[in-house]
Scaffold this motif. Structure first.
Motif, PDB file in Angstrom:
ATOM      1  N   THR A  87      69.558 -24.299  25.536  1.00  0.00           N
ATOM      2  CA  THR A  87      68.229 -24.896  25.391  1.00  0.00           C
ATOM      3  C   THR A  87      67.903 -25.252  23.961  1.00  0.00           C
ATOM      4  OG1 THR A  87      67.111 -22.785  25.063  1.00  0.00           O
ATOM      5  CG2 THR A  87      67.429 -23.516  27.327  1.00  0.00           C
TER       6      THR A  87
ATOM      7  N   GLY B  18      63.468 -26.434  24.807  1.00  0.00           N
ATOM      8  CA  GLY B  18      63.256 -26.645  26.228  1.00  0.00           C
ATOM      9  C   GLY B  18      62.595 -25.474  26.907  1.00  0.00           C
TER      10      GLY B  18
ATOM     11  N   LEU C 214      56.261 -24.743  26.855  1.00  0.00           N
ATOM     12  CA  LEU C 214      55.629 -26.031  26.583  1.00  0.00           C
ATOM     13  C   LEU C 214      55.163 -26.088  25.141  1.00  0.00           C
ATOM     14  CD1 LEU C 214      53.437 -26.336  29.798  1.00  0.00           C
ATOM     15  CD2 LEU C 214      55.522 -27.609  29.283  1.00  0.00           C
TER      16      LEU C 214
ATOM     17  N   GLN D 239      61.984 -31.293  28.648  1.00  0.00           N
ATOM     18  CA  GLN D 239      60.562 -30.991  28.789  1.00  0.00           C
ATOM     19  C   GLN D 239      59.915 -31.996  29.729  1.00  0.00           C
ATOM     20  OE1 GLN D 239      58.614 -28.652  27.779  1.00  0.00           O
ATOM     21  NE2 GLN D 239      59.462 -27.702  25.943  1.00  0.00           N
ATOM     22  N   HIS D 240      58.954 -31.510  30.479  1.00  0.00           N
ATOM     23  CA  HIS D 240      58.113 -32.402  31.262  1.00  0.00           C
ATOM     24  C   HIS D 240      56.668 -31.969  31.046  1.00  0.00           C
ATOM     25  CE1 HIS D 240      56.328 -33.595  35.403  1.00  0.00           C
ATOM     26  NE2 HIS D 240      56.110 -34.546  34.484  1.00  0.00           N
ATOM     27  N   VAL D 241      55.866 -32.868  30.521  1.00  0.00           N
ATOM     28  CA  VAL D 241      54.474 -32.551  30.214  1.00  0.00           C
ATOM     29  C   VAL D 241      53.605 -33.573  30.944  1.00  0.00           C
ATOM     30  CG1 VAL D 241      52.769 -32.169  28.416  1.00  0.00           C
ATOM     31  CG2 VAL D 241      55.185 -31.755  27.940  1.00  0.00           C
TER      32      VAL D 241
ATOM     33  N   ILE E 213      55.959 -30.695  18.891  1.00  0.00           N
ATOM     34  CA  ILE E 213      57.309 -30.441  19.394  1.00  0.00           C
ATOM     35  C   ILE E 213      58.242 -29.951  18.286  1.00  0.00           C
ATOM     36  CG2 ILE E 213      57.064 -32.126  21.249  1.00  0.00           C
ATOM     37  CD1 ILE E 213      58.709 -34.072  19.577  1.00  0.00           C
TER      38      ILE E 213
ATOM     39  N   THR F  35      56.677 -22.433  21.421  1.00  0.00           N
ATOM     40  CA  THR F  35      56.289 -23.089  22.666  1.00  0.00           C
ATOM     41  C   THR F  35      55.573 -22.047  23.509  1.00  0.00           C
ATOM     42  OG1 THR F  35      58.530 -22.661  23.476  1.00  0.00           O
ATOM     43  CG2 THR F  35      58.033 -24.908  22.741  1.00  0.00           C
TER      44      THR F  35
ATOM     45  N   THR G 104      60.977 -26.331  33.072  1.00  0.00           N
ATOM     46  CA  THR G 104      60.196 -27.553  32.909  1.00  0.00           C
ATOM     47  C   THR G 104      59.376 -27.902  34.134  1.00  0.00           C
ATOM     48  OG1 THR G 104      62.076 -28.892  33.657  1.00  0.00           O
ATOM     49  CG2 THR G 104      61.857 -28.475  31.288  1.00  0.00           C
TER      50      THR G 104
END
Length: 973
Positions: A32, A40, A43, A300-302, A337, A342, A381
């Motif tokens: 990661t 990763g 968040l 990542q998915h935000v 980021i 995170t 994620t």
């Protein structure tokens, strides 16, 4: 949340991780963090800006940043600027809906494109941004109606503006128009090349004023291309609105069959941006953004669920600090980021975290809502943490004992297996558990009503017995030297077990451990030794000497650390501590040589987010540290490269005086001589810093020379005012310190406060000339006055002479009068003496007369018959002679003389006392003459008693008291 009815001070700490599991975790986490600096796990911190905050339009179509760090947004209502402190909107004439923005570092211009309008902003003399339109530079009227300018690119010495109908090339302040036969969709700059999508020719490359088609790209004519990125050598990654992602190798366009492509096809692409050479940010219409690597794996998915304000992302931009800005369909988002932190928060079902642990490849988290878990081998994620069945209550701790997972829960002591509660050892609420060193098959738990012993059996944990004799409890307890030590209500209890471990005896209670009276703040085992901490002094207990002694090595280590509330040692020997009432976190990182490095600044971003008196740090390895907070978990990578942590910048953003405001920090800033009239000697400064990562923790320090003798204390205040400044030249200096402890170079502003007109140099020249004139006039006046004074001095001398002469004459007159008075007094004295003498003589005469009268009487009594005639004749002659002698000394003459001498006295006495009789006047005269009572009696022909009676009557008539002297009174009349 269910809580216990007591107040506690608690530390949670990392338990051991078995070596095979640790290797598994390391392999997972290293995958990661191999994507450059992109994390990763968890968040990134997201800061959202709403329309209400930035006071402009909802949609933000493009983003760019100038060399000073200011961020610009192509907004519905104009050019939106953010300097880290203040939002400003700059409008353009005839159009407000800006679609594109680009900063040119060479010219300092901010180019913008809008509907039927494009141009640039530049700073005026006061630093404000003014708009200059480039439309007048277009020759002819055919292409002056530009429609929307969607993209702006900088290529060498050219600025390219792209609309649907044409490309406008600005070079050497003139514009060349390149029309299109069909229509341009969008255009993209990839490294040093510009690509356009021509809906009839495919993708074309701009070369020296020509559009050169790329072979094989007409296959995309039916799709809208929203993004083109460099991929591999001579290969492009192409993002379309609805068809997904494609790879172009110079001849063919093929779909990019990856996880990222599936996401884009499902949620539609709106372009994106490259984070670094290995990582892409892809915007979407429906699903926020994804960050993926070159393999198409989503790191990542935000989206809206995970913290964005809107799922439609119109634009994305990587700023100078390698952090991500997103222009949304409704708002703006900032994603940190490029950070070692995170987060796992409420978006992933986590709330207040009291402890966390890893066990068999699963991360368990104890929260106020229960215990949640997530497989570390899984993907963080997409999915959230899951609740361990049966733990939905306040969970104080989660621990591994003898390879079994046990939870200290409000419901009791819970054994967890395979995502659910396997059994409940005791239904009383528990705070935590400790193994008993002398009994390896036993461990003890602290519950709401005391302590309980549990047994480790082949079939698992079993309840053994409650410990009697002591029924208080706390989460802060440990065992050493055969005693159980517990901290509660600022008292340290030393509890001694009975031989069968069924009863406690309170052996001692300690309020302090040293002569300074410092109470114990926490207790914790470090390197298998139990330490008691009081005001950063570390003590151990010696059973042999039954006393505490200080461990000076640890005390010295924490000498420069603020007073700590809790401390915990992780599996790598690092010492984590909380301070400032558990508001802040720090760590003494252990180095290879055994020394420690104190690290505090990075954790300032977490300040105020920790659960009070619950220090929860779970260190898996230096790159994967989980920290419990009131709103979830923070993931910290202590090995996160600081190469990208550039020195922050600071600006004196505005300088205001009177009605004027000077803006600094904009491009093309023009130097100005700031001279302020004295009437505007009240000034105000505002500060800003394009350090967006943790703007709430930015601190400023300032100094106005020579007004301030030293720099101010660090403060979050970004405004400073000074009033009633004296005339002179001033230099304002400001510096900034960010949450990593990095300080900026000072920003300076020099200005001069002119003196008031009455202290101006011209005024001083006038004052000098006026002074000279006054001196001259005074000199003339002095001369005249001297002459006048001499005249008056002569007169005055004459007057003084006459006065002196007059005084001499008056003195002579007074002396003469005094002499006369003395003469009169002397004469009066003589007269009185003569009167006295006369009275005496008169008295002698009276006496003599009496004697002579007696003689006459004797002669009369003689028998004359027997005398002869001669004798008779002689006797008769003798009688006549004696009678004549008596008559010649008349008393009446004496009395008349006395009255004449004392006439004034008698007159005054008669005037003051009209009722006084003549006899009393005579008596007063005799008394004034100081005659004795006998003499007065003889003169007045009365007895001595008669004189006394007369004196008494006289005193009464004169109104004299007994003690008043009559003679003195008469002499004063």
């Amino acid at each position: 949340m269910i809580t216990q009815p007591f107040s506690y001070i608690t530390i949670t700490f990392t338990n051991r991780i078995d070596k095979p599991v640790k290797l598994l975790l390391l392999s997972f986490f290293f995958t990661t963090i191999t994507h450059g600096q992109m994390k990763g796990t968890g968040l990134p911190n997201i800061k959202n800006f709403t329309k209400t905050e930035y006071q402009s339009g909802t949609q933000n179509w493009d983003i760019h940043q100038d060399s000073n760090g200011n961020v610009y947004f192509a907004n519905n209502n104009g050019l939106l600027q953010y300097d880290g402190s203040t939002w400003r909107t700059y409008r353009i004439p005839n159009s407000t809906n800006i679609r594109s923005v680009k900063f040119d570092s060479i010219s300092g211009r901010i180019y913008v494109g809008a509907y039927n309008e494009f141009g640039y902003f530049e700073s005026d003399e006061k630093g404000n941004l003014d708009y200059v339109s480039l439309i007048p530079k277009i020759r002819g009227d055919r292409y002056k109606s530009t429609d929307f300018i969607w993209k702006i690119h900088l290529l060498n010495d050219e600025v390219i503006f792209q609309s649907f109908t044409a490309a406008y090339i600005l070079k050497d302040e003139s514009i060349t128009v390149i029309p299109v036969e069909g229509r341009f969709q969008f255009s993209f700059k990839v490294e040093d090349k510009i690509y356009f999508q021509d809906i009839t020719k495919g993708i074309v490359q701009y070369k020296n004023g020509d559009m050169v088609p790329l072979a094989g790209t007409t296959a995309l004519n039916g799709y809208e291309i929203w993004g083109i990125f460099p991929f591999e050598t001579d290969t492009l990654l192409i993002a379309t609105l609805e068809a997904g992602l494609f790879v172009y190798d110079g001849r063919h366009v093929v779909p990019w069959d990856t996880e990222a492509n599936e996401f884009i096809k499902k949620n539609s692409s709106l372009g994106g941006v490259m984070v670094n050479s290995n990582t892409f940010v892809l915007n979407s219409v429906l699903g926020g953004i994804i960050i993926c690597n070159r393999k198409g794996e989503i790191i990542q998915h935000v989206d809206l669920k995970k913290g964005l304000k809107n799922n439609t992302v119109l634009s994305s931009f990587i700023d100078s600090s390698n952090n991500l800005w997103l222009g949304l369909d409704n708002g703006i988002s900032y994603l940190n980021i490029n950070s070692p932190f995170t987060y796992f928060s409420s978006s992933l079902n986590l709330s207040s975290v009291y402890a966390s642990i890893t066990h068999n490849g699963i991360l368990y988290v104890a929260t106020n809502q229960g215990v949640f878990y997530h497989r570390l081998q899984g993907n963080f994620t997409d999915d959230s943490f899951k609740l361990v069945e049966g733990t939905a209550a306040q969970s104080w701790n989660i621990q591994v004992i003898s390879d079994e997972l046990i939870c200290a829960n409000n419901k009791g002591a819970l054994v967890i297996k395979e995502g659910k509660v396997d059994r409940i050892l005791d239904h009383t609420g528990y705070f935590g558990f400790k193994k008993i060193p002398e009994h390896p098959n036993l461990f003890i738990g602290s519950n709401y009503g005391g302590f309980t012993i549990f047994e480790i059996t082949p079939s698992g944990f079993a309840f053994k017995n409650r410990v009697q004799g002591f029924y208080n409890s706390s989460k802060d307890f440990d065992l050493e030297s055969g005693y159980l030590w517990m901290l509660r209500d600022q008292l340290l209890y030393q509890l001694e077990f009975s031989d069968n471990l069924e009863e406690f005896t309170v052996r001692n209670k300690f309020a302090t451990l040293d002569s300074d009276g410092n109470g114990v703040s926490t207790l914790q085992k470090i390197n298998n030794t139990l330490y008691f901490v009081a005001n950063n002094h570390f003590y151990t207990y010696s059973k042999n000497f039954d006393s505490f002694r200080e461990e000076t090595g640890l005390s010295e280590l924490f000498k420069e650390v603020p007073p700590i509330n809790s401390i915990s040692q992780d599996s790598y020997g690092n010492l984590w501590y909380s301070y400032n009432e558990s508001e802040s976190l720090g760590v003494l990182m252990k180095t290879r040589d055994g020394s420690y490095t104190n690290v505090m600044e990075p954790f300032s971003i977490l300040k105020g987010n920790f659960v009070y008196n619950y220090l929860s740090v779970n260190t898996i390895d230096p790159h994967n540290i989980f920290i419990g907070m009131i709103n979830g978990l923070a993931h910290y990578d202590s090995g996160f490269s600081s190469d990208n942590l550039t020195k922050p910048k600071v600006f004196i953003r505005t300088f205001s005086y009177g009605d004027e405001t000077i803006v600094q920090g904009n491009p093309q800033e023009k130097p100005a001589d700031l001279e302020l009239p004295y009437a505007n000697n009240n000034v105000k400064f505002t500060f800003s810093s394009p350090d967006f990562e943790n703007a709430d923790n930015i601190q400023y320090s300032y100094q106005l020379e020579p007004f301030d003798l030293q720099w101010s204390h660090w403060s979050k205040q970004s405004i400073k005012e000074y009033t009633n400044l004296k005339e002179g030249t001033y230099t304002m200096r400001v510096k900034e310190k960010n949450n990593y402890g990095l300080e900026s170079e000072p920003a300076t502003l020099v200005f001069t406060v002119n003196p008031p007109w009455y202290r101006h140099i011209v005024a001083y020249i006038g004052y000098f000339m006026l002074a000279c004139l006054i001196v001259y006039l005074i000199r003339l006046q002095v001369r005249a006055k001297i002459r006048k004074n001499r005249y008056y001095e002569t007169i005055e001398q004459r007057r003084l002479y006459l006065e002196k002469e007059s005084k001499i004459r008056m003195e002579q007159y007074r002396l003469e009068k005094k002499i006369q008075k003395l003469n009169r007094d002397r004469l009066k004295t003589k007269i009185l003496a003569k009167d006295k003498e006369l009275v005496n003589n008169s008295l002698q005469v009276v006496k003599k007369n009496k004697i002579l009268s007696n003689i006459i009487q004797k002669l009369k009594e003689m028998d004359t018959e027997s005398m002869n005639d001669e004798s008779k004749a002689q006797l008769s002659t003798l009688k006549k002679s004696i009678t004549k002698e008596i008559n010649s000394n008349s008393w009446n003459d004496l009395e008349k003389h006395i009255k004449n001498v004392h006439f004034d006295f008698l007159k005054r006495l008669k005037e003051q006392y009209p009722d006084i009789s003549p006899r009393e006047l005579d008596l007063s005269t005799y008394l004034l003459m100081n005659m004795s009572t006998k003499e007065i009696a003889e003169v007045m022909n009365i007895s001595n008693g008669g004189v006394e009676l007369a004196r008494y009557r006289l005193r009464k008539k004169l109104g004299l008291g007994r003690k008043e002297n009559l003679n003195g009174f008469l002499m004063n009349i």
